[in-house]
Design an enzyme around this catalytic site. Sequence first.
Site: not given
Length: 459
Positions: A316-317, A319, A356, A360, A387-388
Site C-alpha cells: 500500500e504505497p 507517500r 507536518r 511531526y 498566528c502561531e
Amino acid sequence: MSGRAHEAGAIHGDFGHRGPAWLRTPIDVNALMQPLWPQTVHKGADGVLQIGGLSVTELAQRFGTPAYLFDEEDFRARCRAFKAAFGDAEVYYAGKAFLCKAVVRILSEEGLSLDVCSGGELATALAAGMDPARIGFHGNNKSMRELTEAVDRGVGRIIVDSFDEIDRLSSLKKPVKVMIRVTVGVEAHTHEFIATAHEDQKFGFALAGGSAFEAARRILAEGVLDLRGFHSHIGSQIFDASGFEVSARRVLALQKRVLDELGVELPELDLGGGFGIAYTSQDDPSEASDLADRMAKIVADECAALQLNLPHLSVEPGRAIVGPSTFTLYEVGTVKPLDGLRTYVSVDGGMSDNIRTALYDASYSATLASRRSQAEPILARVVGKHCESGDVVVKDEFLPADIKTGDLLAVPGTGAYCRSMASNYNHVPRPPVVAVRDGQARVIVRRETEEDLLALDMG
C-alpha cells in the site's frame, strides 16, 4: 534541514552551535537538488523553476499562491514503477496521502487499486468511477453506515480492526472479503505518531496477546465473513527494510498457526506501506524494484521454511507515489533578519497547508523559484502567516541574502498529507491543486474562497 546544506557537508544538528563556519561553506543557492523534485522540474538559465514545460511565474499569475503544483507525468511514472516492480502482487494506492477524483481516474488508468479509510474517501473513489472490487477499506472505527455502504457497493475487501467491527460486519449476513489487521510489535524508526505496529496504540489486533489469532478463530468459526488473510502496517516514512522482514516473519508464523490449529491456509498477505521518500538529502529512499525484490524474497524464504504456499501479496504505497510528485509554491511577504541568528522569511501560506513541520517535526527544503540570484547565502527559516510561533514551513534553509517581498519560493515533497491534512486555521482558505503535464495546466482541486468559509457558517 535543507538539501543544499547537507550537500555542502553539514551534519544534522543544532544550527546555533555551528557559528560562522556555516556561512563560510560554499553553497549554490540557485542549485536544485534533483532527487527532491518531480521528474519534469528543472531551473532555466534565468533561475525560474519549470514544471511540465511551464514556468512557475506563469502558473502563479494564472492560479495564484500558495498552490500545490502536481506533476502528473511524475505521478503516473511512479504508479507504473510500483506496478511493474511488484508484478503479480496487488498495489493499493493509500488514498489518505492525497485523494481527489482526478487522482482516482489516473490510478484506474495505470492499473492500481485503491485503499480508503473513511466514508468520504470511499465516496470520492466511487464518484470518480473506481471499480469497487479494486477498493480496500481501512480504519479503526468504521461506522455501521460506512460498513453498510462499503458492502452494498461491493468493495473488494475490508481490513477489520476490532472485535466490534467483526460483529458489525457479521450482522450484515453477507460473505464480505476481509483481512485482519495485525499489530506485530515492530517499532518503525519514525515519529511516535506515525509508528503504528507497536502494541500501545489504537490500530489492529495484537499478535503478542493472542487477539489476532482469536479474531481469525472467531471469523472462521462464525462462517459469515470470507477471511482472506492478515494485514500488517508498521509505520510511515520508513527507510530500513528490516522492519518489513520482522513483520513478514511474524505474520506468516501466525498464518502457519491458523493452518495448524484451525485447518485453514489463508491465501493473502498484505505488508502495508510506509515507504519513505526524500525530503532532504539526509533521506535515502529505496527504489520500488528494490523494495519489491526484498519483500518477495522475505516472503518466499519464510513460506519455504514454514511449508506454506506463497500467499498473494499486496502492498500500500501512498507517500512514495504522490509525495515527490508535488511541490508547494509560495510568495514571500516579509523578510525579517535577526542579528546573529537567522532570517525569517514569511510566505503567504503556512501550517494550514502544511501541518507536518509543526505536528511531526518534519524537515523540508526550499528554493528561490522566480529568478536567479548572485547574492551570498544566508541561513533562513521559512514561516507562515498564521498566528502561531510554531507556524514553520522549513526549519532551516540557505537562501540568497537578497530574498525579498514578491519572490516565489518552492517547497518540494508536499504531495503526501499536506493537502489531505490542510485546515482553515485562522479562516485561511485552502490552496488549489494544479496538475501540470506537457505544457498544459488544469485545476484538479480548486482554491477555497472566503465565500466557501461563510457558506458553512449558519449564523
